[in-house]
Design a protein around this motif. Sequence first.
Motif, PDB file in Angstrom:
ATOM      1  N   THR A 116       0.629  -1.069   0.190  1.00 23.96           N
ATOM      2  CA  THR A 116      -0.021   0.091  -0.067  1.00 23.96           C
ATOM      3  C   THR A 116       0.926   1.232  -0.014  1.00 23.96           C
ATOM      4  N   ASP A 119      -0.513   7.290  -1.189  1.00 20.44           N
ATOM      5  CA  ASP A 119      -1.606   8.041  -1.760  1.00 20.44           C
ATOM      6  C   ASP A 119      -2.874   7.004  -1.965  1.00 20.44           C
ATOM      7  N   GLY A 120      -2.741   5.739  -1.396  1.00 21.21           N
ATOM      8  CA  GLY A 120      -3.633   4.604  -1.463  1.00 21.21           C
ATOM      9  C   GLY A 120      -3.724   3.996  -2.361  1.00 21.21           C
ATOM     10  N   LYS A 121      -2.653   3.879  -3.252  1.00 17.69           N
ATOM     11  CA  LYS A 121      -2.605   2.741  -4.493  1.00 17.69           C
ATOM     12  C   LYS A 121      -2.344   1.718  -3.679  1.00 17.69           C
ATOM     13  N   ARG A 122      -2.825   0.460  -4.052  1.00 17.05           N
ATOM     14  CA  ARG A 122      -2.684  -0.886  -3.371  1.00 17.05           C
ATOM     15  C   ARG A 122      -2.543  -1.879  -4.532  1.00 17.05           C
ATOM     16  N   TRP A 123      -1.654  -2.749  -4.102  1.00 14.37           N
ATOM     17  CA  TRP A 123      -1.421  -4.051  -4.954  1.00 14.37           C
ATOM     18  C   TRP A 123      -1.527  -5.476  -3.858  1.00 14.37           C
ATOM     19  N   SER A 138      -5.193  -1.854  -7.337  1.00 14.01           N
ATOM     20  CA  SER A 138      -6.601  -1.147  -6.903  1.00 14.01           C
ATOM     21  C   SER A 138      -6.391   0.206  -5.949  1.00 14.01           C
ATOM     22  N   TRP A 139      -7.457   0.779  -5.484  1.00 17.05           N
ATOM     23  CA  TRP A 139      -7.336   1.896  -4.533  1.00 17.05           C
ATOM     24  C   TRP A 139      -7.795   1.613  -3.724  1.00 17.05           C
ATOM     25  N   LYS A 140      -7.565   0.392  -3.022  1.00 23.72           N
ATOM     26  CA  LYS A 140      -8.309  -0.259  -1.799  1.00 23.72           C
ATOM     27  C   LYS A 140      -7.437   0.270  -0.522  1.00 23.72           C
ATOM     28  N   THR A 141      -7.986   1.358   0.332  1.00 18.53           N
ATOM     29  CA  THR A 141      -7.046   1.979   1.111  1.00 18.53           C
ATOM     30  C   THR A 141      -7.177   1.365   2.541  1.00 18.53           C
ATOM     31  N   GLU A 148     -12.139   4.208   6.146  1.00 21.48           N
ATOM     32  CA  GLU A 148     -10.983   4.359   5.653  1.00 21.48           C
ATOM     33  C   GLU A 148     -10.165   5.217   6.548  1.00 21.48           C
ATOM     34  N   SER A 150      -6.118   7.131   6.521  1.00 20.68           N
ATOM     35  CA  SER A 150      -4.905   7.347   5.759  1.00 20.68           C
ATOM     36  C   SER A 150      -3.580   7.291   6.602  1.00 20.68           C
TER      37      SER A 150
END
Length: 289
Positions: A116, A119-123, A138-141, A148, A150
């Motif tokens: 993660t 900026d919230g981008k997630r793999w 994904s953008w799954k924060t 959510e 941050s």
Amino acid sequence: MNDLDEITAMLAKPEPSAAAAGRSRARLLRRTRSRSRTRWFVPGAALVAGAAAAVVFATGVPTGDGVPYATQTVSGKDVLLMAAASAERTPQGSGTYWHVTTRYADDEIPPIETWTRRDGKRWTRNEPGDAPGEIVASWKTLRLKGAEVSFEELDRLPTDPAALTAWIVARKGDKADMATSEQQGDPTFPLLTLITELPTPSAVRSAAFEALAATPGVENKGAVDGGQHLTLPDPDGGTTPIELVVDPDTARVVQANVVLGGAGDLAWSDEYISVSTEWTDQRPPVKKS
């Protein structure tokens, strides 16, 4: 000698017997059950966060000749306070990605990994629903108590235990992503999430351990392989308690019977899973097209 020195002395050094460790491990085995907040079932789980090496503590207080003169069990509260002191001294680390790796006791189940970015981008790799071995973007924060959260919000969390608890109680979230106790304002599950899987700063982790120490009914069942075996009442009113093995020296939850994921999932289980967390600058191994 202050209180922490006394606790440290109690948590010193001889290994318990293999039979005793085996009996303690057996107590961790419980019937698997799940909750409405659980997004996926964890087949056999206990959670390991952070340090890979296990440390064994005993509870005898040594005499002048080094022989324990009394076997004493340090209270669960004191174990958590010791972990709070250790957490405050442990650097947070830094990196581009917050990397979490989940490994099951069953070698046939592939490890689950998440990376993660701030900026919230997630793999993810091998999460339920992912193609086996495929890296999925994904953008799954990150999530905490059904909402959510941050990296910046985690960095600004209160470092006073009472203030942190009050912040958790006041926090609003999606009820579908919250346990019943969270909906009612109980801080137990969010505090556990802060000390196990989220990228929480050292001072906040310390405050979370200290706040958890104030939980009514926390008990220490004694030394086991990896640390001290603690139990806490299920805040949702279930008959199976939360079971944690805490290494107070490294401020790590070494094992548990409940999985509390930074993506908002919660599941109970009866066997072991390991979760290691780290900051890294190494990019997710995405295949180039």
